[in-house]
Design a protein around this motif. Structure first.
Motif, mmCIF file in Angstrom:
data_model
loop_
_atom_site.group_PDB
_atom_site.id
_atom_site.type_symbol
_atom_site.label_atom_id
_atom_site.label_comp_id
_atom_site.label_asym_id
_atom_site.label_seq_id
_atom_site.Cartn_x
_atom_site.Cartn_y
_atom_site.Cartn_z
ATOM 1 N N UNK A 137 81.920 -19.300 -81.120
ATOM 2 C CA UNK A 137 80.821 -18.339 -81.270
ATOM 3 C C UNK A 137 79.522 -19.041 -80.919
ATOM 4 N N UNK A 138 78.817 -18.465 -79.987
ATOM 5 C CA UNK A 138 77.536 -19.040 -79.607
ATOM 6 C C UNK A 138 76.461 -18.563 -80.572
ATOM 7 N N UNK A 139 75.757 -19.476 -81.190
ATOM 8 C CA UNK A 139 74.625 -19.038 -82.001
ATOM 9 C C UNK A 139 73.601 -18.386 -81.069
ATOM 10 N N UNK A 140 73.037 -17.269 -81.545
ATOM 11 C CA UNK A 140 72.142 -16.524 -80.669
ATOM 12 C C UNK A 140 70.765 -17.170 -80.663
ATOM 13 N N UNK A 141 70.709 -18.403 -80.254
ATOM 14 C CA UNK A 141 69.423 -19.081 -80.152
ATOM 15 C C UNK A 141 68.938 -18.914 -78.722
ATOM 16 N N UNK A 142 67.789 -19.437 -78.469
ATOM 17 C CA UNK A 142 67.328 -19.394 -77.086
ATOM 18 C C UNK A 142 68.153 -20.357 -76.268
ATOM 19 N N UNK A 143 68.265 -20.060 -75.008
ATOM 20 C CA UNK A 143 69.025 -20.917 -74.103
ATOM 21 C C UNK A 143 68.361 -22.282 -73.989
ATOM 22 N N UNK A 144 69.178 -23.316 -73.889
ATOM 23 C CA UNK A 144 68.599 -24.646 -73.691
ATOM 24 C C UNK A 144 67.769 -24.637 -72.402
ATOM 25 N N UNK A 145 66.591 -25.148 -72.500
ATOM 26 C CA UNK A 145 65.723 -25.172 -71.337
ATOM 27 C C UNK A 145 64.919 -26.457 -71.401
ATOM 28 N N UNK A 146 65.528 -27.511 -70.941
ATOM 29 C CA UNK A 146 64.887 -28.815 -71.027
ATOM 30 C C UNK A 146 63.853 -28.939 -69.916
ATOM 31 N N UNK A 147 62.650 -29.322 -70.300
ATOM 32 C CA UNK A 147 61.614 -29.531 -69.291
ATOM 33 C C UNK A 147 61.144 -30.977 -69.359
ATOM 34 N N UNK A 148 61.328 -31.697 -68.297
ATOM 35 C CA UNK A 148 60.922 -33.099 -68.262
ATOM 36 C C UNK A 148 59.611 -33.240 -67.496
ATOM 37 N N UNK A 149 58.967 -34.369 -67.698
ATOM 38 C CA UNK A 149 57.659 -34.555 -67.074
ATOM 39 C C UNK A 149 57.745 -35.373 -65.797
ATOM 40 N N UNK A 150 56.990 -34.954 -64.822
ATOM 41 C CA UNK A 150 56.827 -35.767 -63.620
ATOM 42 C C UNK A 150 55.659 -36.721 -63.843
ATOM 43 N N UNK A 151 55.659 -37.779 -63.053
ATOM 44 C CA UNK A 151 54.583 -38.755 -63.192
ATOM 45 C C UNK A 151 53.733 -38.770 -61.929
ATOM 46 N N UNK A 152 52.415 -38.798 -62.133
ATOM 47 C CA UNK A 152 51.501 -38.828 -60.991
ATOM 48 C C UNK A 152 51.179 -40.267 -60.623
ATOM 49 N N UNK A 153 51.424 -40.605 -59.374
ATOM 50 C CA UNK A 153 51.040 -41.927 -58.883
ATOM 51 C C UNK A 153 49.965 -41.755 -57.823
ATOM 52 N N UNK A 154 48.801 -42.202 -58.120
ATOM 53 C CA UNK A 154 47.707 -42.068 -57.161
ATOM 54 C C UNK A 154 47.681 -43.300 -56.267
ATOM 55 N N UNK A 155 47.772 -43.051 -54.974
ATOM 56 C CA UNK A 155 47.766 -44.181 -54.047
ATOM 57 C C UNK A 155 46.764 -43.902 -52.916
ATOM 58 N N UNK A 156 46.882 -44.640 -51.866
ATOM 59 C CA UNK A 156 45.834 -44.570 -50.836
ATOM 60 C C UNK A 156 45.744 -43.236 -50.098
#
Lengths: 340, 340
Positions: free
Chosen positions: B317-336
């Motif tokens: 039985x699936x608990x009626x929670x919200x669907x897993x929705x993993x959001x990961x962070x990107x990293x900003x690298x400032x270069x030339x």
DNA sequence: TTTAATTACGAAATCGTTTTCGTACACTTC
DNA sequence: GAAGTGTACGAAAACGATTTCGTAATTAAA
């Protein structure tokens, strides 16, 4: 109705299971009219044969395995592309296994595959030359396999490689003609066929041009990232004059670039470098990297073709010809990193 | 002796097949002494259970599929690395399917996988948003799947994505602060979730900084290499003044570099560019490329973890929670490449 | 007309496991 | 000593296809 299978399909059609199976395989025993009916209902009810039942009975899996040292590597992902192009056409499935350059891991994977999960294997070896036992077990079990790029030459199996010796010679000659005085070969290990052939070409060129042996450096950087960084950095301090580096793999060349940037070594002024590489950005680097580029996609394609040939010929009498040994050519791209 | 199986093993041991099977699975019904004997002989005779018989009976394959648009791409190969790290641990096998960015190809692959060959699927969609039918069939068949990076938000399935909107906003803000006056967004298509979120962030930033709409360019370069080259080249001639490019994918940024080299546009003087990218050589390019870098390995890992969770929970039985929705962070690298 | 061959199908064995039931035996419990 | 309770195993039925071997019905050949 949960899951369609051939039994339900047969019942629905008022036919026997065997008739349906034969109809689905277009057997001559079944008349056209019946075949059509079966095909039609199969499509309508969305029938798909259970692959495991099929594999079990037929003793074939329609699956091949690709065993590679690493995947986040332009060369190997291009090879996979080539393999996939053939597999897709022949409706084969492709399992990927990564050894992370650990010979024991490779052994374990190969040993596991003895269970018949796949019809054939494509291998770029991470193994050391003194350990062939697992390959021989494959031979014994009658599981076809093909080496690509990194082969084990003590094992009787088809191979797809590149002209590593000639390419190594050519690259080194280029460094010599670019006025280098010291020469370094960056290697992962001395146990990998492709890399050793490149080294042999390197050494042969240096010998032919009568380079003073004390000016020749073989750097075994190993497969551990941190360690190889350290080893290369140490080698570059102090920097041999007019150093020409021939990197046997892309990764080490990139590390060298990073190190040069870090400790302010100017390429190509103080150090020239050429590398085996499939980097799509080689020409965009600062400075643009001279490369020997392997036809990675074709390697994958040829290896897959050889494998499928072996799979097809399995059990049949093998003509006692020489083993297939396809050798493809790498291309030399001269760019700024080796400019005089 | 050709092939060992449980029957021969049982005969050799003077035990029944069922006892042997239970012993091999460490069943409580079998006493320790017997288990030892069975294990010992199994090891000695190199017995390995037939995976297809097993899969057929258990109705589980210990295999997952990874469906991706392309593989010769740093992002996707890194993701596969992450996936493999988990799969390997759980002794799962990994099948790779490549769609080559063709939605019909993806459909065909997914439909094929309805046959139960795999226990679950990881998908980075090449599909267009108006075609979800094949995903719904997966749901209906009860085959777990997880989207990563490029999700279809109309389908109820777990997702692992990155903070595309925020990253897009941030990158654009950076271009604005670098004194760009014209702004271009390089997109593959307007049908891919991740890319559209990046575009939304791009547009939001431009709006917030009240950039003149006529200075905003959305370039849909498409997935065909030759064509996209042409499209980008056309856009750059004549070159908008103080152009800042935000490339939604690495490939288009590299193409832009090539074009700039070809038609002598100086980066960052005449054109600044930042791109989503996992290039290991971004810092070594000429000029070094400013990037938004996604945690590709982690994306693969998280997606695999979610998938294995779904596989494990299947039927429960699936608990009626919200669907897993993993959001990961990107990293900003400032270069030339975005330097003032 | 008889025999032989061909056509079109079905019953059942098979692939190698796993799993559900039985059951024989020893051992307790009252 | 009858009834109950484990313990340790085996027989046999799945799983869902493929394939071998029969065979009834029709057609062709003698």
């Amino acid at each position: 109705m949960e899951n369609m299978n051939i039994k339900k399909l047969a019942k629905e059609l008022n036919l026997s299971v065997s008739t349906v199976s034969k109809a689905l395989h277009d057997s001559y025993e079944i008349k056209a009219e019946t075949k059509e009916k079966v095909l039609a209902l199969a499509k309508q009810l969305n029938y798909q044969p259970n692959p495991f039942a099929s594999s079990l009975r037929r003793n074939s899996s329609k699956t091949i395995a690709v065993v590679i040292p690493e995947i986040a590597h332009n060369f190997f992902s291009l090879v996979i592309n080539g393999i996939e192009s053939i597999a897709e056409e022949l409706k084969y499935h492709v399992l990927i296994y990564i050894t992370h350059e650990i010979p024991e891991k490779e052994e374990q994977i190969i040993r596991h595959l003895l269970n018949g999960r796949v019809d054939g294997i494509l291998i770029s070896s991470s193994g050391t030359s003194n350990n062939n036992a697992h390959y021989h077990e494959l031979v014994q079990k009658g599981i076809p396999f093909v080496f690509f790029d990194r082969a084990n030459f003590d094992v009787d199996a088809p191979r797809v490689t590149t002209d590593d010796y000639q390419a190594g010679f050519q690259a080194t000659e280029h460094l010599i003609k670019s006025q280098c005085k010291h020469f370094a070969f960056l290697s992962l290990s001395n146990q990998m066929s492709a890399i050793n052939h490149r080294k042999d070409g390197f050494l042969a060129a240096l010998k032919q041009y009568q380079i003073e042996p004390s000016h020749v450096h073989i750097i075994e950087a190993g497969t551990d990232e941190t360690l190889s960084f350290q080893i290369i950095r140490d080698f570059l301090q102090p920097l041999p004059v007019s150093l020409g580096i021939f990197s046997s793999v892309e990764k080490l060349a990139i590390q060298t670039y990073h190190i040069c940037k870090e400790i302010d070594i100017m390429i190509p002024k103080q150090l020239k470098i050429i590398s085996f590489s499939n980097l799509p950005t080689a020409a965009l680097l600062n400075p643009a990297l001279s490369t020997l580029t392997q036809p990675a996609f074709s390697i994958g394609k040829e290896a897959a073709l050889l494998l499928f040939q072996s799979i097809k010929n399995k059990g049949k009498i093998q003509p006692i010809t020489t083993l297939p040994n396809v050798v493809l050519k790498s291309t030399l791209f001269i760019r700024e990193s080796t400019k005089m």
